[in-house]
Design a protein around this motif. Sequence first.
Motif, mmCIF file in Angstrom:
data_model
loop_
_atom_site.group_PDB
_atom_site.id
_atom_site.type_symbol
_atom_site.label_atom_id
_atom_site.label_comp_id
_atom_site.label_asym_id
_atom_site.label_seq_id
_atom_site.Cartn_x
_atom_site.Cartn_y
_atom_site.Cartn_z
ATOM 1 N N ASP A 64 4.624 2.515 -0.733
ATOM 2 C CA ASP A 64 4.192 2.272 -2.097
ATOM 3 C C ASP A 64 4.633 0.865 -2.471
ATOM 4 O O ASP A 64 5.814 0.621 -2.685
ATOM 5 C CB ASP A 64 4.890 3.313 -2.975
ATOM 6 N N ARG A 65 3.716 -0.084 -2.519
ATOM 7 C CA ARG A 65 4.108 -1.487 -2.633
ATOM 8 C C ARG A 65 4.885 -1.798 -3.900
ATOM 9 O O ARG A 65 5.847 -2.540 -3.872
ATOM 10 C CB ARG A 65 2.877 -2.389 -2.577
ATOM 11 N N ALA A 66 4.439 -1.209 -5.022
ATOM 12 C CA ALA A 66 5.106 -1.538 -6.290
ATOM 13 C C ALA A 66 6.548 -1.072 -6.279
ATOM 14 O O ALA A 66 7.463 -1.821 -6.630
ATOM 15 C CB ALA A 66 4.344 -0.890 -7.442
ATOM 16 N N VAL A 67 6.765 0.176 -5.839
ATOM 17 C CA VAL A 67 8.126 0.704 -5.835
ATOM 18 C C VAL A 67 8.959 0.012 -4.755
ATOM 19 O O VAL A 67 10.145 -0.238 -4.927
ATOM 20 C CB VAL A 67 8.106 2.231 -5.624
ATOM 21 N N PHE A 68 8.330 -0.347 -3.624
ATOM 22 C CA PHE A 68 9.029 -1.058 -2.546
ATOM 23 C C PHE A 68 9.592 -2.374 -3.058
ATOM 24 O O PHE A 68 10.697 -2.783 -2.694
ATOM 25 C CB PHE A 68 8.037 -1.331 -1.415
ATOM 26 N N TRP A 69 8.813 -3.027 -3.912
ATOM 27 C CA TRP A 69 9.242 -4.304 -4.453
ATOM 28 C C TRP A 69 10.287 -4.119 -5.549
ATOM 29 O O TRP A 69 11.196 -4.917 -5.688
ATOM 30 C CB TRP A 69 7.999 -5.028 -4.980
ATOM 31 N N LEU A 70 10.148 -2.990 -6.302
ATOM 32 C CA LEU A 70 11.000 -2.807 -7.479
ATOM 33 C C LEU A 70 12.419 -2.376 -7.131
ATOM 34 O O LEU A 70 13.375 -2.746 -7.805
ATOM 35 C CB LEU A 70 10.369 -1.735 -8.372
#
Lengths: 119, 422, 167
Positions: free
Chosen positions: B80-86
């Motif tokens: 999950d890109r958004a959560v990976f970044w967050l």
Amino acid sequence: MPENYVPILMFGVIAFLFPVVTLWFASLLRPDSRDVGFRRKPYECGVPPEGDARGRFGVRFYIIAILFVIFDVETIFLFPWAVQYKALGLFGLVEMLVFLGILIVGYIWLYKKGALEWV
Amino acid sequence: MTTLLEILDQPLVLALIRVLIVFTALSLIVAYLVYAERKILAHIQVRLGPMRVGPHGLLQPIADGLKLLLKEDIIPEGADRAVFWLAPAITVLASFTAFSLIPFADNFYVTDVNVGLLFVIAISSLGVLGIILGGWASNSHYPLLGALRSTAQLVSYEVALSFALISAILLAGTLSMNGIVKAQLQQGVWFAFMQPVAFFILFVAAIAETNRNPFDLPEAESELVAGFHTEYSGFRFSLFFLAEYAAMVLVSSIAVTLFLGGWLRPFPNVEWLGFLRFAPVVVFGAAGTWCFLRFFRFPTGREWFWQRLMLFALGAGAAAAALGLLYPPVLVASQGAFWFLAKVFLFLYAFIWFRGTFPRYRFDQLMRLGWHFMIPLAIVNVIFCGVGLVLSWELGWNRSLSLLLASGATLLVAAWLARERS
Amino acid sequence: MTFYEVTFYVLAVVALLSAILVITCRNPVHSAIFLVLTLLSVALIFLQLQAEFMAAVQIIVYIGGIMVLFLFVIMLVNLDVAVRQAPYNRQRWIAGFAALVLLAEFTLFIYQGRDWAKLPPAAAEAVQPNTELIGRALFQNYILPFEVASLLLLVAMVGAVLMAKQR
């Protein structure tokens, strides 16, 4: 005096922006990621991964989390008591002993029931 | 010129300058903590550690930082890109922001609020969210299990930590961090000597909270590869790493502020020990002498020129600092920060020392230690501390004596809790 | 627009938007993250009302404890099935109509009572630190609810373990 809290917010914003800005800056310097071979598959000690990771993981994590919430609320009750302890004196001690006593009884029950065992 | 001074006079600008100073100092401390850990572990294991990059490896953190910054950024497929970044951003936010409430010296802190300690706990409990989101976002079994286990461990020891902090608050009577240090100044004794059991519990819980050895199963290599940060590489991994070391410095700072007197020198109210205020001069002088000695013993030759130069510059800088500190106003101004940092470094050395010494706890042993021993002991300690304080107020006993009896009673309970079960 | 009004409106908008995103997001973990944002905004509103103890407690218990519990449960439950279910059922028209009626009622009541809730701002010296006030109130005036709270915690402990260990 809410203006005392503004520096905390400033620090938080700086601490949050630091990874964002650095990652963006580094993306300008980094080599591009190409979809080569097994590089983007999740790591499982060299064996190709099978199945999605979202499986079922056992109910003991849930018990630990819920017991944490209960004991956390208990410590929250203790903070105002500790701050006002000098003013409350002996009466405050007795009140808190009753509070902690009830929770210790619960704790002993949990121990006997085996809810605090991990296996 | 006057407009610049007027701008600098605004309270928010001053606060911003302090925020930037603390942030940069913290980043430097964390970066060199990584280096210090490698060197100290190496010496414990009878080897040398980094020696190549800069004299005695002193530029190693910079080399490592640049390397991680320039590595390829691999995001696993299906993540999950958004959560990976967050997730790393949340962890960094949680570890770094709590430093805005810690008093480094008598008049140097970013801010001081009434419920300072509670806010420090609140902000550091946001870090747990970062771990669990990081483990979930990687779409892989090892990180998820590592994150769940790590969170369970953090959450179990946070209860014991809170109870230990409450014992200190009982003695201080205020939640403001600066107020707690002032209370230790008024009572003339560090709280660690009045509540040793609470100090011990805080220390052990702090090691468990930061996922350090002997409680580092969720991120040990032989167990779960690297736990919740398996799939993070390059700079994202270094963010988690930075956040973990910053959390180490944070819990050391909390323990120092609450139990070891913060920025007070040892025996703050004893007059004849005033010669201790020359300690910064002695430390910088010793550092300068070491640098110069090493400089003379360094191998000569063209390829060693830059390292010799750096060592000489360091020695000269340390000697200049020692001489500058002899000037009385500078000495007085640097007292608070020096003693605070000295105590925090002592704690950090203990963390690294434990890593090189103890074997790892198995996860069920870890949870058993937390729930069967630490939490009951912490609750009993709060009760006996309260009883001791009431005895000293109502019946007029000597405060230190009643607290000593309370600690004795707690130790008896601890012996009973730790008994061998057949 | 004073500083307080600006911060209040910003925080209120953030709280409302995140709350709406909580219920409309498909992915449960994203919903959880937006719920964290909502709770954080509420904590900052508490801070603005000079209830600093409540703000800290909101972050420690709600975000640090209950959201962790939510995330554990989201990860313990098999997500695929939940995500693929249709989010609306056949009664959505009646439900929408009932929601509109409720909204009209609430707006009417709030509008009629808007003058009642206006309080004069307290002098800065009259407001004591939040923690001391709570400590004094809880342990001198409200002892019985406090002890009953401990019984509630006991019931929660026993209930949770009994329901989880149904073996």
